[in-house]
Write a protein that holds these residues in place. Structure first.
Motif, PDB file in Angstrom:
ATOM      1  N   VAL A  98       1.609  21.923 -27.358  1.00  0.00           N
ATOM      2  CA  VAL A  98       1.507  22.478 -28.709  1.00  0.00           C
ATOM      3  C   VAL A  98       1.530  23.998 -28.518  1.00  0.00           C
ATOM      4  O   VAL A  98       0.521  24.597 -28.161  1.00  0.00           O
ATOM      5  N   LEU A  99       2.691  24.591 -28.737  1.00  0.00           N
ATOM      6  CA  LEU A  99       2.915  25.995 -28.414  1.00  0.00           C
ATOM      7  C   LEU A  99       2.937  26.858 -29.666  1.00  0.00           C
ATOM      8  O   LEU A  99       3.486  26.463 -30.695  1.00  0.00           O
ATOM      9  N   LEU A 100       2.356  28.032 -29.555  1.00  0.00           N
ATOM     10  CA  LEU A 100       2.441  29.042 -30.601  1.00  0.00           C
ATOM     11  C   LEU A 100       3.482  30.048 -30.150  1.00  0.00           C
ATOM     12  O   LEU A 100       3.436  30.533 -29.012  1.00  0.00           O
ATOM     13  N   GLY A 101       4.438  30.349 -31.015  1.00  0.00           N
ATOM     14  CA  GLY A 101       5.525  31.238 -30.634  1.00  0.00           C
ATOM     15  C   GLY A 101       5.767  32.350 -31.621  1.00  0.00           C
ATOM     16  O   GLY A 101       5.374  32.273 -32.786  1.00  0.00           O
ATOM     17  N   ALA A 116       3.398  30.206 -25.989  1.00  0.00           N
ATOM     18  CA  ALA A 116       2.324  29.803 -25.084  1.00  0.00           C
ATOM     19  C   ALA A 116       1.436  28.800 -25.795  1.00  0.00           C
ATOM     20  O   ALA A 116       1.352  28.795 -27.027  1.00  0.00           O
ATOM     21  N   GLY A 117       0.764  27.969 -25.004  1.00  0.00           N
ATOM     22  CA  GLY A 117      -0.165  27.017 -25.589  1.00  0.00           C
ATOM     23  C   GLY A 117      -0.576  25.932 -24.612  1.00  0.00           C
ATOM     24  O   GLY A 117      -0.093  25.878 -23.482  1.00  0.00           O
ATOM     25  N   ASP A 141      -6.042  10.219 -15.049  1.00  0.00           N
ATOM     26  CA  ASP A 141      -5.018   9.584 -15.872  1.00  0.00           C
ATOM     27  C   ASP A 141      -4.604  10.476 -17.035  1.00  0.00           C
ATOM     28  O   ASP A 141      -3.631  10.195 -17.719  1.00  0.00           O
ATOM     29  N   ARG A 142      -5.332  11.585 -17.235  1.00  0.00           N
ATOM     30  CA  ARG A 142      -4.937  12.598 -18.226  1.00  0.00           C
ATOM     31  C   ARG A 142      -5.555  13.936 -17.813  1.00  0.00           C
ATOM     32  O   ARG A 142      -6.608  13.975 -17.187  1.00  0.00           O
ATOM     33  N   TYR A 143      -4.861  14.993 -18.149  1.00  0.00           N
ATOM     34  CA  TYR A 143      -5.350  16.329 -17.826  1.00  0.00           C
ATOM     35  C   TYR A 143      -4.717  17.327 -18.798  1.00  0.00           C
ATOM     36  O   TYR A 143      -3.782  16.992 -19.531  1.00  0.00           O
ATOM     37  N   THR A 144      -5.243  18.543 -18.818  1.00  0.00           N
ATOM     38  CA  THR A 144      -4.686  19.595 -19.664  1.00  0.00           C
ATOM     39  C   THR A 144      -4.079  20.677 -18.784  1.00  0.00           C
ATOM     40  O   THR A 144      -4.428  20.827 -17.618  1.00  0.00           O
ATOM     41  N   ALA A 145      -3.175  21.420 -19.384  1.00  0.00           N
ATOM     42  CA  ALA A 145      -2.493  22.501 -18.673  1.00  0.00           C
ATOM     43  C   ALA A 145      -2.210  23.620 -19.669  1.00  0.00           C
ATOM     44  O   ALA A 145      -2.395  23.464 -20.879  1.00  0.00           O
ATOM     45  N   LEU A 146      -1.755  24.739 -19.151  1.00  0.00           N
ATOM     46  CA  LEU A 146      -1.344  25.868 -19.971  1.00  0.00           C
ATOM     47  C   LEU A 146       0.121  26.142 -19.696  1.00  0.00           C
ATOM     48  O   LEU A 146       0.530  26.228 -18.537  1.00  0.00           O
ATOM     49  N   GLN A 147       0.919  26.233 -20.756  1.00  0.00           N
ATOM     50  CA  GLN A 147       2.332  26.582 -20.631  1.00  0.00           C
ATOM     51  C   GLN A 147       2.573  27.908 -21.309  1.00  0.00           C
ATOM     52  O   GLN A 147       1.976  28.215 -22.337  1.00  0.00           O
ATOM     53  N   TYR A 148       3.492  28.704 -20.746  1.00  0.00           N
ATOM     54  CA  TYR A 148       3.926  29.958 -21.368  1.00  0.00           C
ATOM     55  C   TYR A 148       5.342  30.242 -20.911  1.00  0.00           C
ATOM     56  O   TYR A 148       5.766  29.800 -19.838  1.00  0.00           O
ATOM     57  N   GLY A 149       6.085  30.959 -21.752  1.00  0.00           N
ATOM     58  CA  GLY A 149       7.449  31.261 -21.360  1.00  0.00           C
ATOM     59  C   GLY A 149       8.233  31.971 -22.434  1.00  0.00           C
ATOM     60  O   GLY A 149       7.685  32.455 -23.433  1.00  0.00           O
TER      61      GLY A 149
END
Length: 191
Positions: A98-101, A116-117, A141-149
């Protein structure tokens, strides 16, 4: 105070009223370059390249948008011990970013974006049983991460370059592992 709130509300409504709404819906596919990092010194880690595919939406006003996605992906890494014996660990997951752009360049035919989100990952399969030093019960079996780009849109095509830094994907009393992934994705807008 009431006057300031009233004036602020009028200005905000005016800006939103003149801003163009954003709504895109599309399909996407791409490559992951993934590396699982272990917190022990006996093994060196190498990255592997896998694929992902799924769908995305983009909803917003003006230059600001929210981009929820869902895609199926394979990630993992390669481990080499001191004897140079290589082993590859793979896992499959369903990822929901779920990214905010923000659009930095908003032209008619070309858009340049930053985003990013958080990413919520649900692991569907792993090959932990191939390793004598990894125990399957400690894989999350589940985890969270941070994406940006960054991304660029040209007409109906969308190209994204992103980094993803995951929290622990494996957590035993003796060992922790984290995943880091570089992604290149090509999308096709349907709407």
């Amino acid at each position: 105070m009431k006057r300031i709130f009233f004036i602020f509300s009028l200005v905000l409504c005016s800006v939103i009223g003149h801003a163009q709404p954003i709504f895109d819906l599309g399909l996407k596919a791409g490559l992951n370059n993934s590396k699982v990092s272990l917190d022990i010194n006996d093994y060196s880690e190498e990255s592997i390249t896998k694929m992902h595919w799924g769908a995305f939406a983009r909803v917003g006003v003006g230059k600001v948008y929210v981009q929820p996605e869902v895609y199926f992906t394979r990630k993992g890494g390669e481990f080499k011990d001191v004897g140079e014996m290589a082993a590859e660990f793979n896992y499959k997951s369903v990822d929901v970013p779920v990214l905010l752009g923000v659009k930095l360049l908003d032209a008619k035919a070309v858009d340049l974006r930053v985003m990013a989100g958080p990413v919520f990952s649900f692991v569907t399969d792993n090959d932990a049983d191939k390793f004598n030093f990894l125990e399957e019960q400690y894989f999350k079996d589940r985890y969270t991460a941070l994406q940006y780009g960054v991304g660029v849109d040209v007409l109906f095509l969308s190209l994204d370059f992103r980094m993803e830094h995951a929290n622990k994907v494996y957590n035993s009393p003796e060992l922790e592992a984290k995943n880091r992934t570089f992604m290149v994705t090509l999308g096709f807008k349907i709407l």
